[in-house]
Scaffold this active site. Structure first.
Site, PDB file in Angstrom:
ATOM      1  N   CYS A   1       0.728  -1.295   0.019  1.00  0.00           N
ATOM      2  CA  CYS A   1       0.004   0.114  -0.143  1.00  0.00           C
ATOM      3  C   CYS A   1       0.692   1.105  -0.163  1.00  0.00           C
ATOM      4  O   CYS A   1       1.972   1.307   0.547  1.00  0.00           O
ATOM      5  CB  CYS A   1      -0.805   0.058   1.397  1.00  0.00           C
ATOM      6  SG  CYS A   1      -2.150   1.247   1.044  1.00  0.00           S
TER       7      CYS A   1
ATOM      8  N   ASP B   1      -6.386  -3.290  11.300  1.00  0.00           N
ATOM      9  CA  ASP B   1      -5.350  -2.349  11.618  1.00  0.00           C
ATOM     10  C   ASP B   1      -5.252  -1.929  13.130  1.00  0.00           C
ATOM     11  O   ASP B   1      -6.150  -2.468  14.084  1.00  0.00           O
ATOM     12  CB  ASP B   1      -5.337  -1.152  10.853  1.00  0.00           C
ATOM     13  CG  ASP B   1      -3.746  -0.368  10.396  1.00  0.00           C
ATOM     14  OD1 ASP B   1      -2.946  -0.955  11.425  1.00  0.00           O
ATOM     15  OD2 ASP B   1      -3.948   0.437   9.646  1.00  0.00           O
TER      16      ASP B   1
END
Length: 235
Positions: A9, A139
């Site tokens: 990412c 996360d």
């Protein structure tokens, strides 16, 4: 053999895109959040997207975006998946995904007091809200949007949920082999852990990270083989 999918990412440069593809990444993430050091505009994404080969998915990350902002990104280049990291409700995610006809993942920022039931309930809420829901990305909670670069307690993840989640938060070449072997997630997602500087990837770190994920897959295969042998001996 189960193969853990890998997303790199925060791609901002063409050379980083090629490095991730060459190393074997399944998906690349592009951040459309202006306060992020990895931010790219829709116009910049249009340039980067021309370098995307077939069968490598582009994931567009948003934080509290409007429908028009999401539409502009989807119009700029191929987007396989939306990723929402803000305060979007299940209904807001459903509306955005429906507007551009794209599946989405929802980031769940895990706190120290998060329970397994919280994760299962969240998944159920988003799945009920939209047929476009693809899964949760787990996360670590910090007082900011986007990736935290910190690890949370993986033992919180229910075993029945793990095969459907994307594991993120503080992953690195040093811990991802163990993460894959312990959690058995569908995919892993990394950004800061493969960078030379914010928004600038390191090709060697990307390659080493992907090798470490594959080592985790190999560990899982070995574990499953031993479990199968043990089961047969007990019969």
């Amino acid at each position: 053999m189960k193969r853990t999918r890998i997303k790199i990412c925060g791609i901002t440069r063409t050379e980083d895109l090629h490095a991730a593809v060459d190393a074997g990444a399944d998906a690349l993430g592009f951040v459309f959040y202006a306060k992020s050091p990895r931010y790219v505009t829709a116009q910049r994404y249009a340039e980067l997207a021309r370098e995307l080969p077939p069968y490598v998915n582009a994931v567009a990350l948003f934080v509290n975006a409007t429908v028009d902002e999401v539409r502009a990104v989807v119009a700029a280049g191929p987007v396989s998946l939306l990723q929402f990291h803000g305060d979007e409700t299940p209904e807001a995610c459903a509306q955005l995904a429906q507007a551009v006809q794209r599946p989405f993942t929802r980031a769940f920022r895990v706190k120290p007091d998060t329970t397994a039931a919280d994760l299962l309930e969240s998944e159920a809420q988003y799945r009920a809200a939209s047929p476009w829901f693809s899964g949760l990305l787990l996360d670590t909670y910090v007082d900011a949007y986007g990736g935290a670069g910190k690890v949370f307690d993986w033992s919180l993840i229910p075993k029945e949920l793990a095969p459907r989640v994307v594991l993120s938060g503080g992953l690195s070449v040093h811990n991802v082999t163990g993460a894959v072997a312990q959690v058995r997630p569908f995919a892993v997602d990394i950004s800061s852990g493969v960078e030379a500087a914010k928004g600038i990837k390191d090709a060697r770190k990307i390659a080493a990270f992907i090798d470490a994920v594959r080592a985790g897959d190999a560990t899982l295969l070995s574990q499953e083989h031993h479990e199968s042998e043990s089961s047969q001996r007990r019969r």
